[in-house]
Scaffold this active site. Sequence first.
Site, PDB file in Angstrom:
ATOM      1  N   LYS A 155       0.674  -1.282   0.077  1.00 51.38           N
ATOM      2  CA  LYS A 155      -0.007   0.051  -0.046  1.00 51.38           C
ATOM      3  C   LYS A 155       0.995   1.373  -0.003  1.00 51.38           C
ATOM      4  CE  LYS A 155      -3.172  -2.396   3.275  1.00 51.38           C
ATOM      5  NZ  LYS A 155      -3.761  -2.405   4.720  1.00 51.38           N
ATOM      6  N   GLY A 156       2.340   1.081   0.307  1.00 49.31           N
ATOM      7  CA  GLY A 156       3.233   2.098   0.704  1.00 49.31           C
ATOM      8  C   GLY A 156       3.206   3.326  -0.346  1.00 49.31           C
ATOM      9  N   GLU A 180       7.466   2.141  -6.219  1.00 58.40           N
ATOM     10  CA  GLU A 180       7.692   1.756  -4.702  1.00 58.40           C
ATOM     11  C   GLU A 180       8.010   3.138  -4.254  1.00 58.40           C
ATOM     12  OE1 GLU A 180       7.000  -0.328  -2.618  1.00 58.40           O
ATOM     13  OE2 GLU A 180       7.660  -2.153  -2.930  1.00 58.40           O
ATOM     14  N   ASP A 181       7.525   2.870  -2.720  1.00 53.77           N
ATOM     15  CA  ASP A 181       7.731   3.932  -1.717  1.00 53.77           C
ATOM     16  C   ASP A 181       9.130   3.965  -1.337  1.00 53.77           C
ATOM     17  OD1 ASP A 181       6.995   1.665  -0.569  1.00 53.77           O
ATOM     18  OD2 ASP A 181       6.149   2.558   1.216  1.00 53.77           O
ATOM     19  N   ASP A 187      14.336  -1.347   0.649  1.00 58.65           N
ATOM     20  CA  ASP A 187      15.141  -1.740   2.033  1.00 58.65           C
ATOM     21  C   ASP A 187      16.223  -2.990   1.652  1.00 58.65           C
ATOM     22  OD1 ASP A 187      15.707  -1.854   4.736  1.00 58.65           O
ATOM     23  OD2 ASP A 187      13.294  -1.799   5.257  1.00 58.65           O
ATOM     24  N   LYS A 195      17.183   2.971   0.982  1.00 67.35           N
ATOM     25  CA  LYS A 195      17.887   2.877   2.116  1.00 67.35           C
ATOM     26  C   LYS A 195      18.829   1.694   1.635  1.00 67.35           C
ATOM     27  CE  LYS A 195      15.031   2.976   6.290  1.00 67.35           C
ATOM     28  NZ  LYS A 195      14.268   2.122   7.148  1.00 67.35           N
ATOM     29  N   PHE A 224      13.899   4.448  10.970  1.00 68.20           N
ATOM     30  CA  PHE A 224      12.513   3.712  10.852  1.00 68.20           C
ATOM     31  C   PHE A 224      11.626   5.215  10.400  1.00 68.20           C
ATOM     32  CE2 PHE A 224       8.289   2.461  11.358  1.00 68.20           C
ATOM     33  CZ  PHE A 224       8.336   1.004  10.837  1.00 68.20           C
ATOM     34  N   VAL A 225      11.129   5.215   9.173  1.00 66.25           N
ATOM     35  CA  VAL A 225      10.527   6.083   8.621  1.00 66.25           C
ATOM     36  C   VAL A 225       9.143   5.838   8.397  1.00 66.25           C
ATOM     37  CG1 VAL A 225      12.263   7.760   7.605  1.00 66.25           C
ATOM     38  CG2 VAL A 225      11.590   5.782   6.329  1.00 66.25           C
ATOM     39  N   ASP A 273       3.954   3.408   6.780  1.00 66.13           N
ATOM     40  CA  ASP A 273       3.445   3.186   7.857  1.00 66.13           C
ATOM     41  C   ASP A 273       4.147   2.392   9.109  1.00 66.13           C
ATOM     42  OD1 ASP A 273       3.435   0.425   6.612  1.00 66.13           O
ATOM     43  OD2 ASP A 273       1.886  -0.215   8.366  1.00 66.13           O
ATOM     44  N   ARG A 313       0.136   6.502   7.827  1.00 64.86           N
ATOM     45  CA  ARG A 313       0.242   6.865   6.229  1.00 64.86           C
ATOM     46  C   ARG A 313      -0.067   8.058   5.739  1.00 64.86           C
ATOM     47  NH1 ARG A 313       1.504   1.660   4.118  1.00 64.86           N
ATOM     48  NH2 ARG A 313       0.473  -0.123   5.181  1.00 64.86           N
TER      49      ARG A 313
HETATM   50  C1  PRP Z   1       7.337  -2.047   1.937  1.00 64.36           C
HETATM   51  C2  PRP Z   1       7.722  -1.080   0.632  1.00 64.36           C
HETATM   52  C3  PRP Z   1       8.398  -2.267  -0.431  1.00 64.36           C
HETATM   53  C4  PRP Z   1       8.988  -3.094   0.797  1.00 64.36           C
HETATM   54  C5  PRP Z   1      10.520  -2.756   0.586  1.00 64.36           C
HETATM   55  O1  PRP Z   1       6.336  -2.529   1.985  1.00 64.36           O
HETATM   56  O2  PRP Z   1       6.559  -0.703   0.146  1.00 64.36           O
HETATM   57  O3  PRP Z   1       7.233  -3.014  -1.054  1.00 64.36           O
HETATM   58  O4  PRP Z   1       8.544  -2.969   2.076  1.00 64.36           O
HETATM   59  O5  PRP Z   1      11.323  -3.655   1.503  1.00 64.36           O
HETATM   60  P1  PRP Z   1      12.323  -4.644   1.263  1.00 64.36           P
HETATM   61  O6  PRP Z   1      13.364  -4.045   0.368  1.00 64.36           O
HETATM   62  O7  PRP Z   1      12.774  -5.002   2.424  1.00 64.36           O
HETATM   63  O8  PRP Z   1      11.749  -5.928   0.579  1.00 64.36           O
HETATM   64  P2  PRP Z   1       5.507  -3.379   3.293  1.00 64.36           P
HETATM   65  O9  PRP Z   1       5.816  -4.461   3.416  1.00 64.36           O
HETATM   66  O10 PRP Z   1       5.978  -2.281   4.325  1.00 64.36           O
HETATM   67  O11 PRP Z   1       4.108  -3.030   2.932  1.00 64.36           O
HETATM   68  P3  PRP Z   1       3.235  -1.595   2.712  1.00 64.36           P
HETATM   69  O12 PRP Z   1       3.458  -0.968   1.442  1.00 64.36           O
HETATM   70  O13 PRP Z   1       1.762  -2.320   2.609  1.00 64.36           O
HETATM   71  O14 PRP Z   1       3.292  -0.970   3.837  1.00 64.36           O
END
Ligand code: PRP
Length: 174
Positions: A42-43, A98-99, A102, A130, A151-152, A158, A164
């Site tokens: 969702k991000g 993507e948001d 990580d 990151k 942690f952002v 979220d 969010r």
């Molecule tokens: C976040 C983000 C990516 C993923 C990145 O989603 O939107 O999809 O984590 O992390 P990674 O590089 O360690 O794989 P999240 O799982 O938090 O779901 P959300 O977008 O619904 O909050």
Amino acid sequence: MTDEKLEVMLTAEQIGNRIRELAAQISKDYQGKNPLLIGVLKGAVIFLSDLIRQIEVPVEIDFMAVSSYGVDTDSSGVVRILKDLEQSIQGKDVLIVEDIVDTGLTLNYLRENLITRQPKTLKVITLLDKPDRRKVPFEPDYCGFIIPDRFVIGYGLDYGEDYRHLADLCILNP
Ligand code: PRP
């Protein structure tokens, strides 16, 4: 900002300015094309909706939702598709939106998965990166901001589904 746990990392204005730059670059790179932007729920919803309103080529949008398996997420890298695309991407210019990148596991999986569907081109744009957290090598094609390992939340991101809606990107302090 009244919540003392929150510290602004990027203001809404800084994010907006950077999105204008990214959109200009994408408009140039996709001149004469009709890219399909895939938002990863969702991000990425807030970023996607701000980005497409600044892009000057016609775009289509679709969404995917993915989730990582169990508690072993970070190390296993196993990703499950919760919601798939509504259309074929064969022969299309696809841009995953993507948001945040990580560990890189989610995008690595998504890119591998989507490439098998034979898009004409496949690129990734992320608002935030990151790199300090990477577990697998992953390089986005477009990136808004490289950020430190904090942690952002906010601007779509979220903590336990909260925050969010915040316009700024904030650090959540314990
Ligand atoms: C976040 C983000 C990516 C993923 C990145 O989603 O939107 O999809 O984590 O992390 P990674 O590089 O360690 O794989 P999240 O799982 O938090 O779901 P959300 O977008 O619904 O909050």
